[in-house]
Scaffold this motif. Structure first.
Motif, PDB file in Angstrom:
ATOM      1  N   UNK A   1       0.922  -0.995   0.475  1.00 34.07           N
ATOM      2  CA  UNK A   1       0.110  -0.101  -0.115  1.00 34.07           C
ATOM      3  C   UNK A   1       0.929   1.347   0.198  1.00 34.07           C
ATOM      4  N   UNK A   2       0.039   2.181   0.049  1.00 34.14           N
ATOM      5  CA  UNK A   2       0.886   3.282  -0.406  1.00 34.14           C
ATOM      6  C   UNK A   2       0.686   3.897   1.222  1.00 34.14           C
ATOM      7  N   UNK A   3       2.496   5.282   1.135  1.00 34.21           N
ATOM      8  CA  UNK A   3       1.540   5.507   2.782  1.00 34.21           C
ATOM      9  C   UNK A   3       2.657   7.116   1.908  1.00 34.21           C
ATOM     10  N   UNK A   4       2.387   7.876   1.194  1.00 35.64           N
ATOM     11  CA  UNK A   4       3.049   8.665   0.043  1.00 35.64           C
ATOM     12  C   UNK A   4       4.707   8.197   0.413  1.00 35.64           C
ATOM     13  N   UNK A   5       5.212   9.096  -0.263  1.00 27.28           N
ATOM     14  CA  UNK A   5       6.974   8.538  -0.114  1.00 27.28           C
ATOM     15  C   UNK A   5       7.749   9.756   0.655  1.00 27.28           C
ATOM     16  N   UNK A   6       7.729  10.563   1.326  1.00 31.90           N
ATOM     17  CA  UNK A   6       8.199  11.193   2.333  1.00 31.90           C
ATOM     18  C   UNK A   6       7.668  10.696   3.435  1.00 31.90           C
ATOM     19  N   UNK A   7       6.528  10.548   3.616  1.00 33.40           N
ATOM     20  CA  UNK A   7       5.802  10.515   5.500  1.00 33.40           C
ATOM     21  C   UNK A   7       5.620  11.740   5.660  1.00 33.40           C
ATOM     22  N   UNK A   8       5.282  12.778   4.877  1.00 32.83           N
ATOM     23  CA  UNK A   8       4.241  13.686   5.518  1.00 32.83           C
ATOM     24  C   UNK A   8       3.728  14.125   5.975  1.00 32.83           C
ATOM     25  N   UNK A   9       2.891  15.165   6.887  1.00 34.85           N
ATOM     26  CA  UNK A   9       1.922  15.456   6.822  1.00 34.85           C
ATOM     27  C   UNK A   9       0.823  15.799   6.153  1.00 34.85           C
ATOM     28  N   UNK A  10      -0.473  15.505   5.415  1.00 31.87           N
ATOM     29  CA  UNK A  10      -0.751  15.627   4.325  1.00 31.87           C
ATOM     30  C   UNK A  10      -2.135  17.153   5.190  1.00 31.87           C
ATOM     31  N   UNK A  11      -2.107  17.118   6.433  1.00 32.96           N
ATOM     32  CA  UNK A  11      -3.368  18.270   7.196  1.00 32.96           C
ATOM     33  C   UNK A  11      -2.550  19.601   6.535  1.00 32.96           C
ATOM     34  N   UNK A  12      -3.932  20.630   6.041  1.00 32.95           N
ATOM     35  CA  UNK A  12      -3.640  21.688   5.543  1.00 32.95           C
ATOM     36  C   UNK A  12      -2.736  21.922   4.354  1.00 32.95           C
TER      37      UNK A  12
ATOM     38  N   UNK B   1      -3.562  11.604   9.492  1.00 31.84           N
ATOM     39  CA  UNK B   1      -4.311  12.863   9.274  1.00 31.84           C
ATOM     40  C   UNK B   1      -4.634  13.433   7.421  1.00 31.84           C
ATOM     41  N   UNK B   2      -6.230  13.426   7.885  1.00 31.81           N
ATOM     42  CA  UNK B   2      -6.582  14.110   6.442  1.00 31.81           C
ATOM     43  C   UNK B   2      -6.584  15.316   5.740  1.00 31.81           C
ATOM     44  N   UNK B   3      -6.355  15.560   4.438  1.00 33.39           N
ATOM     45  CA  UNK B   3      -6.131  16.516   3.829  1.00 33.39           C
ATOM     46  C   UNK B   3      -7.435  17.332   4.092  1.00 33.39           C
TER      47      UNK B   3
END
Length: 361
Positions: free
Chosen positions: A209-220, A255-257
Motif C-alpha cells: 500500500x501507499x504511505x506517501x513517498x516522504x511521510x509528510x503530514x497532508x493536513x492543511x 491526518x486527512x487533507x
C-alpha cells in the motif's frame, strides 16, 4: 428405397421388407421408434423445472449454512496497525516480537483469519465459514517488519517470519498483511534491493500500500501538494514493480487533507491514482465493506497494544476483548465469497450496491 451399398428396403405400415444379407434398422421407416426417442429425451420445460428446483435447493442450503455458521458479514472488522517489531520498544508504536507473536496466537485462538487491506476495501473477503476477518497493516516499511537473508528467506524475529511461523503451526491462519511503504523501504536503498523486497512480498501473497513517498503530514496542504505527495508514493512503488500498483493508502499520522477525497483520487503529472480505501491512524474496529456506514475516505485502524495506560481502552487487546464479549458485533463469514450473509433483522444496514449478493437468513 435403396440403402447405400445397393440394399433395397420396402416400407409399409405393417411390415418392413429388407433385401440385404444384413438386418438394417431404419428409424425413419419406423415412426413408433422415433416417438419413443422423443419421449425419452427430456423436454426443455422439464429441464427448466429441474434447474429451478436445483436453484431453490441450493439457496436453501446456503441459508442453512449461513445460519449454522452464525454468519454476520455486516459485522465489524479489526484493522490492526503495527510499526516497528523490536525487542526494546522506545515508543508507543513499537511492539516486542514476543507480544506480536502472542497477539497472532490470540487471533488464531479466537477464529480470526487475516485478509489484506485491498481485499477488505474492495469487498473481496473469502474466508472459511464461522471465521472472522482481521486486517494486519504495517506502516513505514521498517527492517523489523521484513529483512531477507542471503537465500531470500525472512530473518528470524521479523514480523513476516513470525507470521509465517504461526501459520505453519496453524494452517487455518492465513499469513497475509498489507505493508504501507515509504522511500525508506525496509532499510535498503538501491532500486534493485527495493524491487527485490516488493517482489518478494507480492510473490508471497502480501499486499503493498501507499504511505506517501516522504511521510509528510497532508493536513492543511494545498490540493496540488497533496496530489504530488500521494502520486510520488504511488510512482515509487510502480516504478519498482509495475504489477504491485497499490489499491489503498494509509495517511501519514492518520491526518486527512482539507478535502478527504484528495487522498483517495488525484493525479500529478503522468501519475494518477484512484484508491479503493484510505486508512486512518487508529481508534476502533472498521465497519463491514458491505454496510451503509463504510466510508472509503476514512477507514479506522486500531493501534496494537496491551491494556495499560492510554491503551487500556482503545488498543488491540481492549478491542479484541470487546469483540469477543460481543460476538454479534463482529464480522463472521458464511464461507462463500460470492454472498453477503447476515441475520434478516440486520437488513437495513446493508449497502444497496451489494443487494444482488445478499443472503439474509
Amino acid at each position: 428405397m435403396h440403402w447405400p451399398g445397393g440394399a433395397m428396403v420396402h416400407c409399409t405400415i405393417g411390415r418392413v421388407v429388407i433385401v440385404s444379407a444384413s438386418i438394417v434398422a431404419l428409424a425413419g421407416c419406423m415412426p413408433w421408434m422415433s416417438n419413443q426417442g422423443d419421449k425419452a429425451a427430456p423436454s426443455a420445460q422439464v429441464n427448466a423445472a429441474k434447474a429451478a428446483q436445483a436453484k431453490v435447493a441450493a439457496h436453501a442450503a446456503s441459508l442453512a449454512a449461513a445460519a449454522k455458521a452464525k454468519a454476520n458479514e455486516l459485522g465489524q472488522i479489526p484493522v490492526l496497525m503495527y510499526h516497528r517489531i523490536i525487542e526494546k520498544p522506545t515508543s508507543v508504536d513499537d511492539l516486542d516480537p514476543k507480544v506480536f507473536r502472542a497477539e497472532m496466537e490470540r487471533l488464531v485462538a479466537e477464529g480470526y483469519v487475516p485478509i489484506t487491506a485491498a481485499e477488505y476495501a474492495t469487498g473481496r473477503i473469502g474466508i472459511p465459514a464461522g471465521k472472522h476477518a482481521v486486517v494486519l497493516t504495517f506502516d513505514d516499511s521498517s527492517p523489523s517488519q521484513l529483512s531477507l537473508d542471503g537465500m531470500g528467506a525472512p530473518k528470524a524475529g521479523t514480523a513476516v517470519a513470525i507470521l509465517q511461523d504461526v501459520a505453519r503451526k496453524h494452517p487455518s491462519f492465513r499469513p497475509v498483511a498489507t505493508f504501507y511503504v515509504t522511500k525508506d523501504m525496509f532499510g535498503v536503498t538501491t532500486p534493485e534491493e527495493q524491487a527485490q523486497m516488493v517482489t518478494w512480498l507480492r510473490n508471497n501473497g502480501f499486499d503493498i500500500g501507499n504511505h506517501t513517498r516522504d511521510h509528510l503530514n497532508l493536513r492543511g496542504r494545498e490540493k496540488k501538494a497533496v496530489f504530488d505527495e500521494v502520486a510520488a508514493g504511488h510512482k515509487l512503488i510502480t516504478d519498482l514493480v509495475k504489477e504491485a500498483s497499490p489499491v489503498t493508502l494509509a495517511l501519514p499520522y492518520g491526518n486527512q487533507p482539507t478535502k478527504a477525497e484528495w487522498a483517495r483520487k488525484g493525479n500529478s503529472g503522468k501519475v494518477a491514482y484512484d484508491y479503493g480505501g484510505v486508512f486512518l491512524a487508529g481508534y476502533n474496529p472498521a465497519p463491514s465493506p458491505y454496510g451503509k456506514d463504510f466510508n472509503a475516505l476514512g477507514i479506522p485502524r486500531i493501534r496494537s497494544g496491551v491494556k495499560k495506560g492510554d491503551c487500556s481502552k482503545f488498543c488491540s487487546a481492549a478491542w479484541l476483548d470487546w469483540l469477543k464479549a460481543n460476538p454479534d458485533k463482529r464480522f463472521t463469514s458464511d464461507g462463500d465469497a460470492k454472498t453477503v450473509a447476515y441475520p434478516k433483522f440486520k437488513a437495513p444496514f446493508m449497502a444497496k450496491q451489494f443487494t444482488g449478493q445478499a443472503l439474509a437468513y
